[in-house]
Design an enzyme around this catalytic site. Structure first.
Site: not given
Ligand SMILES: Cc1ncc(C[n+]2csc(CCOP(=O)(O)OP(=O)(O)O)c2C)c(N)n1
Ligand SMILES: [Mg+2]
Lengths: 196, 591
Positions: B58, B120-121, B170, B486
């Protein structure tokens, strides 16, 4: 990354670090807080109070007092009175955040209009005998509180007034055998002929 | 008594839902079935006006609808079941709320008599989604359904757009009631977003603009949301005033990146010239942006000497983070139209030659420069190559979240609005791939590319299967640095390079994975491989997973260290390890 050793040492015994490193700019704001009373006219529909309360909890605003009841049943309107504290910027935010909710008609800052009357009702239960009982009655009279329930060893007083007066009355009852208090929270209305 | 069986407006709740979608011009619906929405799926089966796209999760439906909405200006529509279907929508709803994306989400709910019984759900869908929707409704009576659905579309798309949710038990889907087409009275009288700006405020703004010596225009996603007319007016405004313009991440494309007044993006990873102009300006015109913390840096040092004009449709955006001098509440296009008219009639272009000279000095610092490398692909180079390879094509870009997202914003030039879909406010990893699906559904013949990271792409990877099923030739261009780059960068800069759980261990073989999904897998390892592989990616008319192996430890610069002001940016050429350490060490007291 040895080249970052300089940083690492700095990190080690947190010389300058009095806050944890963060992706956010952690700043404290030092504006003084103000207390405001807001009147909010809303469509009385399921969930509307949850929306308002959720806004306050979700955004970290304070609620000092909250009073709500349907005020115009044919139009399904409820009036919510909220006493809140915050910096002027936060108070402004609260008003805008309330105002943009779909079921909110109007938000009026009763404190800014400066022409409002605020009242609260409390029921105060006091238990005791002898001098305490006499003193409680005497004070109730001075505060224009009414006795709405009595037993040989207790009274329930009903008192209306602004919140400060009610708090003062409750403080006075404390040494005289205060048992419990139920307060309605603040209701506010503007002076003069105009409605909100 | 009237014979209701011949009244065409008598129908079941489920039929009403499909009918309302048609009445609102909905052509595509993203969803996933389940017990509590089966009557609606039954109606969908028996018609052909609304095409349903079956996702694999979803969350994917939600982001696909966001991509659809962002690239078309129309609301994205989602249909999911109760319980887990609804809870899986929380992320995209929150994402859409943060980025002001119009979504209409319809959820099934357990029958009314079971609500509150832990059926349920069952979950408290309106309770859970109240803080992540602009508004939501639980419909308990089939005769309220038409009104609520019409109101839902109106609320989602008017004022500051956003996600709404309609929860339909529903039994209400089965019940027969009276439908009516959309009408004005369907909407709460209390909901009246303001569109037209106050004339006196507009005059004040014009006076400020006309007297400016060091002006800057700072535009945001609100200009995109306001429609193509707003972008056109923004361009006219820049032309009429001659002012430099920068934009937020969400606002890219409203003003063309090739335009001569363009300073590049601003903010934490914005260009030096954009941030310096923001810091040193004397008049700031903010249009449809919200002074978010990634933009302002340290609030008490934000653009200290400027008078600020703020145009926004949402009064709560005004004075939220930064005090402004001339707030104008209204729709960006509407207000810009009026502003332009007054400016042209009553003011003339101020002479800001000296300001442009200052800007030229900042520009000359070349803040996006990076050291070229012949052996490994640098991520910046990969984006530049992608940009070059797609030049002149009808291209839409989505992204995931991380360094790659910032590099995409920095190095891909957007010439038009609605071409750039990224999760700005919430920063949702896993957004880009399903968002690309949604974009491709809306623009079947266009080139749709998700600029992805190796970690992010694994969050919603299952939607490749959707792409294959519906023959949506999306291109997933993974800047594979084998890290959550990052996160790694922040750990390096702020946590003593202790790379706690930010290495992408056990990465799948993306090329084989592509194969397993039945799409095309490509890989580039050396800079020399890149152009050929990109060419292939673009020419193949099937979904592609492109594993672009890039330098693993590259950092994203320029950067405003946390707790620093705009004029304390760290530039890449100056970002020697020592300078970086010093910049971040000094900031720590505040960070
Ligand atoms: C759902 C989610 N979980 C955690 C984060 C924290 N976060 C921000 S950037 C990142 C790393 C992203 O890694 P990647 O997709 O390999 O991108 P890169 O920075 O290496 O280009 C994380 C874990 C987030 N933004 N979104
Ligand atoms: Mg990565």
């Amino acid at each position: 990354m040895p080249a970052f050793a300089g940083m690492t040492t700095e990190n080690d015994e947190g010389t300058t670090m009095n806050q944890p490193a963060s992706a956010y700019f952690l700043e404290e704001r030092h504006d003084p807080n103000e207390t405001h009373t807001l009147s909010v006219l809303v469509q009385n529909e399921p969930g509307v109070l949850a929306r308002v309360i959720g806004l306050f909890s979700g955004r970290g605003y304070n609620i000092e007092s909250l009073t709500v009841s349907e005020t115009e049943s044919q139009k399904h309107l409820s009036r919510i009175t909220i006493v809140t504290t915050g910096t002027p910027m936060v108070i402004e935010q609260i008003k805008h955040q309330l105002d943009r909710m779909v079921p909110v008609y109007r938000v009026v800052d009763m404190t800014i209009t400066g022409r409002s009357i605020e009242r609260e009702l409390a029921m105060v239960k006091v238990r005791g005998g002898g001098d305490h009982r006499v003193e409680a009655l005497r004070l109730a009279d001075a505060f224009r509180a009414r006795v709405i329930d009595a037993t040989i060893e207790s009274f329930v007083f009903e008192i209306t007034g602004n919140s400060a007066k009610i708090s003062q009355f409750i403080d006075l009852m404390r040494p005289l055998g205060l048992v419990e208090v139920s307060r309605t929270g603040v209701a506010a209305i503007g002076r003069g002929p105009e409605g909100m | 008594m009237t014979d209701k069986s011949h009244d065409p407006n008598q129908m079941t709740g489920a039929a009403m839902i499909v009918r309302a979608l048609i009445d609102h011009g909905v052509q595509h619906l993203f969803g996933y079935p389940g017990g509590a929405v089966l009557p609606i799926y039954d109606e969908i089966f028996q018609q052909s006006e609304v095409e349903h796209i079956l996702v694999r999760h979803e969350q994917g439906a939600g982001h696909a609808a966001e991509g659809y909405a962002r690239s078309t200006g129309k609301p994205g529509v989602v249909l999911v079941t109760s319980g887990p279907g609804a809870t899986n929508m929380v992320t995209p709803l929150t994402d859409a709320l943060m980025d002001s994306i119009p979504l209409v989400c319809i959820t099934g709910q357990v029958p009314t008599h079971l609500i509150g019984n832990d059926a349920f759900q069952e979950c408290d869908t309106v309770g859970i989604t109240r803080p992540c929707t602009k508004h939501n409704w639980l419909v308990r009576d089939v005769n309220d359904l038409a009104k609520v659905l019409h109101e839902a579309f109106y609320v989602a798309t008017s004022g500051r757009p956003g996600p709404v949710l309609v929860d339909v038990p529903k039994d209400v889907q089965f019940a027969v009631g009276t439908y009516h087409p959309p009408r004005k009275s369907d909407v709460h009288v209390s909901y009246t977003p303001r569109v037209k700006g106050d004339a006196a405020q507009i005059r004040k703004a014009v006076a400020l603009l006309a007297s400016a010596k060091r002006p800057v225009i700072y535009s945001g996603g609100g200009v995109i949301n306001s429609g193509t007319e707003a972008s056109k007016l923004l361009r006219d405004l820049v032309e009429a005033t001659g002012f430099p313009i920068t934009s937020t991440l969400m606002g890219l494309g409203a003003y063309p990146a090739s335009g001569k007044n363009w300073l590049g993006m601003l903010g934490m990873h914005g260009t030096y010239e954009a941030n310096m102009a923001m810091h040193d300006c004397d008049v700031m015109l903010c249009i449809g942006a919200r002074f978010d913390d990634r933009i302002t840096g340290r609030v008490d040092a934000f653009s200290p000497g400027s008078k600020k004009i703020h145009i926004d449709i949402d009064p709560s955006s005004i004075n939220k983070n930064i005090r402004v001098d001339v707030p104008i509440i209204g729709d960006a296009a509407n207000v810009m139209g009026d502003l332009l008219q007054v400016f042209k009639a009553e003011a003339k272009k101020p002479d800001i030659k000296a300001w442009w000279q200052e800007i030229a000095v900042w520009r000359a610092r070349n803040s996006l420069a990076y050291k070229k490398n012949n052996d490994i692909i640098l991520p910046q180079y990969a984006i530049e190559s992608l940009f070059a390879a797609t030049r002149g094509r009808d291209t839409y870009i989505t992204t995931e979240v991380g360094q790659h997202q910032m590099w995409a914003a920095q190095f891909f030039g957007f010439e038009e609005p609605h071409r750039w879909m990224t999760s700005g406010g919430l920063g949702t990893m896993g957004y880009g791939l399903p968002a690309a699906l949604g974009v491709q559904v809306a623009h079947p013949d266009s080139l749709v590319i998700d600029i992805a990271g190796d970690a992010s792409v694994q969050m919603t990877m299952q939607e490749m299967s959707t792409a294959v099923q519906y023959e949506l030739p999306i291109k997933i261009f993974i800047l594979n640095n084998q890290y959550m780059g990052m996160v790694r960068q922040w750990q390096q800069l702020l946590h003593g390079n202790r790379l706690s759980h930010s290495y992408s261990e056990a990465l799948p073989d993306f090329v084989k994975l592509a194969d397993a999904f039945g799409c095309v897998g490509l890989q580039a390892i050396k800079p020399g491989d890149l152009d050929g592989a990109l060419k292939e990616m673009i020419s193949v008319k099937r979904p592609v997973l492109f594993d672009c192996r890039v330098a693993t430890l590259e950092n994203c610069f320029p950067m405003i260290p946390s707790g620093k002001a705009h004029n304390e940016m760290l530039l890449p050429v100056e970002a020697t390890d020592e300078a970086t350490a010093a910049a971040f060490a000094g900031g720590k007291a505040l960070v």
